[in-house]
Design an enzyme around this catalytic site. Structure first.
Site, PDB file in Angstrom:
ATOM      1  N   PHE A 149      95.658  79.382  66.722  1.00 28.56           N
ATOM      2  CA  PHE A 149      94.609  80.409  66.740  1.00 28.56           C
ATOM      3  C   PHE A 149      93.599  80.220  67.867  1.00 28.56           C
ATOM      4  CE2 PHE A 149      92.252  77.050  64.590  1.00 28.56           C
ATOM      5  CZ  PHE A 149      90.983  77.219  65.134  1.00 28.56           C
ATOM      6  N   LYS A 173     105.785  84.066  68.234  1.00 26.74           N
ATOM      7  CA  LYS A 173     105.222  84.142  66.876  1.00 26.74           C
ATOM      8  C   LYS A 173     103.798  83.650  67.011  1.00 26.74           C
ATOM      9  CE  LYS A 173     104.014  82.400  63.537  1.00 26.74           C
ATOM     10  NZ  LYS A 173     102.574  82.479  63.128  1.00 26.74           N
ATOM     11  N   GLU A 176      98.769  83.798  62.927  1.00 28.40           N
ATOM     12  CA  GLU A 176      98.495  84.920  62.017  1.00 28.40           C
ATOM     13  C   GLU A 176      96.989  85.171  61.911  1.00 28.40           C
ATOM     14  OE1 GLU A 176      99.691  82.022  61.488  1.00 28.40           O
ATOM     15  OE2 GLU A 176      98.895  81.074  59.685  1.00 28.40           O
ATOM     16  N   CYS A 281      91.522  71.881  71.782  1.00 32.34           N
ATOM     17  CA  CYS A 281      92.309  70.647  71.701  1.00 32.34           C
ATOM     18  C   CYS A 281      91.839  69.645  72.744  1.00 32.34           C
ATOM     19  CB  CYS A 281      93.779  70.942  71.899  1.00 32.34           C
ATOM     20  SG  CYS A 281      94.113  71.564  73.534  1.00 32.34           S
ATOM     21  N   GLU A 381      91.086  64.533  63.192  1.00 35.10           N
ATOM     22  CA  GLU A 381      90.652  65.577  64.134  1.00 35.10           C
ATOM     23  C   GLU A 381      89.775  66.533  63.329  1.00 35.10           C
ATOM     24  OE1 GLU A 381      93.533  68.597  65.297  1.00 35.10           O
ATOM     25  OE2 GLU A 381      92.686  68.648  67.303  1.00 35.10           O
TER      26      GLU A 381
HETATM   27  P1  NAD Z   1      98.628  75.284  62.989  1.00 37.62           P
HETATM   28  O1  NAD Z   1      99.519  74.134  63.171  1.00 37.62           O
HETATM   29  O2  NAD Z   1      98.052  75.530  61.638  1.00 37.62           O
HETATM   30  O3  NAD Z   1      99.390  76.652  63.389  1.00 37.62           O
HETATM   31  C1  NAD Z   1     100.051  76.777  64.620  1.00 37.62           C
HETATM   32  C2  NAD Z   1     101.218  77.752  64.459  1.00 37.62           C
HETATM   33  O4  NAD Z   1     102.172  77.207  63.558  1.00 37.62           O
HETATM   34  C3  NAD Z   1     100.814  79.112  63.894  1.00 37.62           C
HETATM   35  O5  NAD Z   1     101.513  80.118  64.587  1.00 37.62           O
HETATM   36  C4  NAD Z   1     101.236  79.031  62.446  1.00 37.62           C
HETATM   37  O6  NAD Z   1     101.586  80.272  61.897  1.00 37.62           O
HETATM   38  C5  NAD Z   1     102.459  78.128  62.511  1.00 37.62           C
HETATM   39  N1  NAD Z   1     102.654  77.380  61.262  1.00 37.62           N
HETATM   40  C6  NAD Z   1     101.699  76.978  60.385  1.00 37.62           C
HETATM   41  N2  NAD Z   1     102.258  76.287  59.371  1.00 37.62           N
HETATM   42  C7  NAD Z   1     103.575  76.238  59.613  1.00 37.62           C
HETATM   43  C8  NAD Z   1     104.681  75.644  58.933  1.00 37.62           C
HETATM   44  N3  NAD Z   1     104.527  74.968  57.814  1.00 37.62           N
HETATM   45  N4  NAD Z   1     105.897  75.782  59.470  1.00 37.62           N
HETATM   46  C9  NAD Z   1     106.092  76.458  60.626  1.00 37.62           C
HETATM   47  N5  NAD Z   1     105.073  77.046  61.312  1.00 37.62           N
HETATM   48  C10 NAD Z   1     103.836  76.933  60.818  1.00 37.62           C
HETATM   49  O7  NAD Z   1      97.462  75.141  64.083  1.00 37.62           O
HETATM   50  P2  NAD Z   1      96.131  75.990  64.254  1.00 37.62           P
HETATM   51  O8  NAD Z   1      95.185  75.657  63.152  1.00 37.62           O
HETATM   52  O9  NAD Z   1      96.436  77.410  64.526  1.00 37.62           O
HETATM   53  O10 NAD Z   1      95.560  75.383  65.632  1.00 37.62           O
HETATM   54  C11 NAD Z   1      94.721  74.255  65.691  1.00 37.62           C
HETATM   55  C12 NAD Z   1      95.480  73.007  66.061  1.00 37.62           C
HETATM   56  O11 NAD Z   1      96.159  73.215  67.290  1.00 37.62           O
HETATM   57  C13 NAD Z   1      94.579  71.807  66.293  1.00 37.62           C
HETATM   58  O12 NAD Z   1      95.170  70.676  65.698  1.00 37.62           O
HETATM   59  C14 NAD Z   1      94.558  71.655  67.814  1.00 37.62           C
HETATM   60  O13 NAD Z   1      94.305  70.363  68.290  1.00 37.62           O
HETATM   61  C15 NAD Z   1      95.924  72.099  68.154  1.00 37.62           C
HETATM   62  N6  NAD Z   1      96.015  72.512  69.544  1.00 37.62           N
HETATM   63  C16 NAD Z   1      96.636  71.661  70.429  1.00 37.62           C
HETATM   64  C17 NAD Z   1      96.715  71.996  71.760  1.00 37.62           C
HETATM   65  C18 NAD Z   1      97.384  71.074  72.735  1.00 37.62           C
HETATM   66  O14 NAD Z   1      97.636  71.491  73.853  1.00 37.62           O
HETATM   67  N7  NAD Z   1      97.702  69.843  72.366  1.00 37.62           N
HETATM   68  C19 NAD Z   1      96.156  73.196  72.222  1.00 37.62           C
HETATM   69  C20 NAD Z   1      95.540  74.033  71.291  1.00 37.62           C
HETATM   70  C21 NAD Z   1      95.477  73.689  69.957  1.00 37.62           C
END
Ligand code: NAD
Length: 496
Positions: A149, A173, A176, A281, A381
């Site tokens: 997000f 994808k 959401e 991140c 985090e």
């Molecule tokens: P998230 O892991 O909750 O969701 C990321 C994506 O995965 C979404 O599209 C979501 O729908 C999908 N998803 C969620 N649960 C799932 C499951 N069980 N199985 C398959 N797909 C699933 O992450 P978020 O809350 O949207 O984003 C924040 C996180 O992203 C933080 O931990 C942040 O550090 C990380 N992030 C990392 C970087 C990087 O470059 N390392 C960059 C941006 C964000």
């Protein structure tokens, strides 16, 4: 209620799904749209469309593929502020920060415009007598992107432009929680002249992602998000014999040497820690003060306390709300745990609320000192506007502390001493290092190179590594006989 469409085979279509996810305005939690959870049939159509489009797109001249990116870049620039406004509304980011999110994505599209040079292979003439060897990079097929997000413009743009410029087709994808921004990015991609099926967008959560991970037609998976989901996606994708690059969570430390420029340090740490409500991140979530630089902590806390959260279009606002009530409750409970575990809460943002927007996901800037490695606020985090201050006696201790941490996304050091900076850059086990630069996110001609638990895979996002991730190398060894045809069969492996 605004319904977010799917993008399948060049058409935005309303999903037939009975399952929807509410998209809310984080400032007041009013529902502003609904994203469908794509049905099994819709998932299959998206994959079939991408598969079909690949048959022709892989043969389109590389210069024509680059020109699509040029037209797309021009449209993104022309609509820059409009995209940023949509982004602000669904994420709560301040308008200036949202513009940065869009701009850093446009820079990756600019990289994709260079695709002819980036696709170049290698050649060696006369590897044996009359024999030449040369290599080509060829696209893989249907590639998949799953995005978080917190950067709904930049992170989708890390992925599909480079993959498509390299000759692949793509299924995105998006998160959401903020699907309106990627939808607008896709509309502009079609307007730029993208043929149908090149980019498909499906919405939903785990079920839709798992469908893509298990499907035999998908070849490569790019993921950005949290650690548990990143691990699940990396394991599932590779179990299903797919290429995967998974960018995950972070805990980024900034080391402050006593010889650093104090004003520069304090100004940089304010924005790097609580900017975007800490939902980056590459946010600095731990400040490591070495020796006497610890005396600057009270002044830093005072400066951070002055940062006001506010609405996206409030020019005085330093940052906006957290993305969801769930995220807010999680951050509040971590702040509470920090207090209970004995850290000193110098600035406490847990009671902050914006008048008139009490239902929103507000958390004020928060600073802890006397933080130790065993505390939950250090280990987790937080992904909120919370800075943890740690004090150590020497650069060596600071390096050991950062290297013990399981994450390795980004780090920075503030110092006036070149030898200290050189030692830090060399010894630190983190993939992206800033020297007097707080958030060292590389521009797209380099790659985004997180390490350890911040990244699973080997080829990183964008830059040359991004192109290699989305392509396969084909190596050709060729001989054109003139009159010196070797006599008799060659029974060995050597070329002659
Ligand atoms: P998230 O892991 O909750 O969701 C990321 C994506 O995965 C979404 O599209 C979501 O729908 C999908 N998803 C969620 N649960 C799932 C499951 N069980 N199985 C398959 N797909 C699933 O992450 P978020 O809350 O949207 O984003 C924040 C996180 O992203 C933080 O931990 C942040 O550090 C990380 N992030 C990392 C970087 C990087 O470059 N390392 C960059 C941006 C964000």
């Amino acid at each position: 209620m605004k319904q977010i469409p799917l993008l399948i085979n060049g058409e935005f279509i309303a999903s037939t799904s009975q399952q929807h996810i509410d998209v809310t305005n984080p400032a007041d939690n009013q529902v502003i749209a609904q994203a469908p959870c794509a049905t099994h049939e819709e998932m299959e159509s998206a994959i079939a469309s991408a598969k079909e489009a690949f048959k022709t797109w892989r043969n389109v001249a590389v210069s024509e593929r680059a020109r699509l990116m040029m037209r797309y870049q021009a449209l993104l620039k022309a609509h820059h502020d409009e995209i940023a406004e949509i982004l602000s509304q669904e994420t709560g980011k301040t308008f200036d920060d949202a513009k940065g999110d869009v701009w850093r994505g446009i820079e990756v599209v600019e990289q994709a415009m260079n695709i002819p040079a980036l696709m170049m292979g290698e050649t060696v003439e006369n590897v044996a007598r009359g024999i030449d060897t040369y290599s080509y990079t060829q696209p893989l097929g249907v590639c998949v992107g799953i995005t978080p997000f917190n950067f709904p413009a930049m992170i989708p743009l890390w992925m599909f432009p480079l993959a498509i410029a390299a000759g692949n087709t793509f299924i995105l994808k998006p998160s959401e929680q903020d699907p309106m921004t990627p939808t607008r990015l896709a509309e502009l991609f079609l307007e730029a002249g993208a043929p149908k099926g090149l980019l498909n967008i499906v919405h939903g959560g785990a079920d839709q992602v798992n469908h893509l991970l298990h499907h035999e037609e998908t070849r490569a998976v790019s993921f950005v998000g949290s650690v548990p989901v990143g691990q699940h996606i990396y394991k599932t994708a590779t179990d299903n014999m797919k290429r995967a690059q998974c960018f995950a969570g972070a805990k980024n430390h900034s080391v402050i040497m006593p010889d650093a420029n104090k004003a520069q340090v304090l100004n940089n740490l304010v924005g790097a820690s609580v900017g975007a409500a800490g939902q980056r991140c590459m946010a600095i979530s731990v400040a490591v003060f070495v020796g006497d630089s610890k005396d600057w902590i009270p002044e830093l806390a005072e400066m951070i306390a002055k940062v006001k959260p506010g609405l996206w279009n409030d020019k005085e606002a330093g940052f906006g709300p957290l993305i969801s009530d769930k995220a807010k409750q999680r951050v509040l409970s971590l702040i509470e745990q920090g207090k209970q575990e004995g850290a000193t809460c110098l600035v406490d943002g847990s009671d902050f609320n914006l008048p008139g927007y009490e239902q929103g996901n507000w958390v004020g800037p928060t600073v802890f000192s006397n933080v130790t490695e065993d505390m939950t606020i250090y280990k987790e985090e937080i992904f909120g506007p919370v800075l943890c201050c740690v004090v150590v006696d020497s650069l060596e201790e600071a390096i050991a502390l950062v290297n013990r941490n399981p994450y390795g996304n980004g780090t920075s050091i503030f110092t006036a001493n070149g030898a200290a900076a050189r030692k830090y850059q060399h010894e630190i086990e983190v993939g992206q290092v800033g020297i007097n630069v707080p958030i060292p996110v590389p521009l797209p001609f380099f790659s985004f190179t997180g390490w350890k638990n911040s990244f699973y895979g080997d080829l990183h996002a964008y830059g040359k590594q991004g192109v290699r991730f989305y392509t396969e190398t084909k190596t050709i060894t060729s001989r054109w006989f003139e009159d010196d045809i070797p006599q008799g069969p060659n029974m060995t492996i050597s070329l002659r």
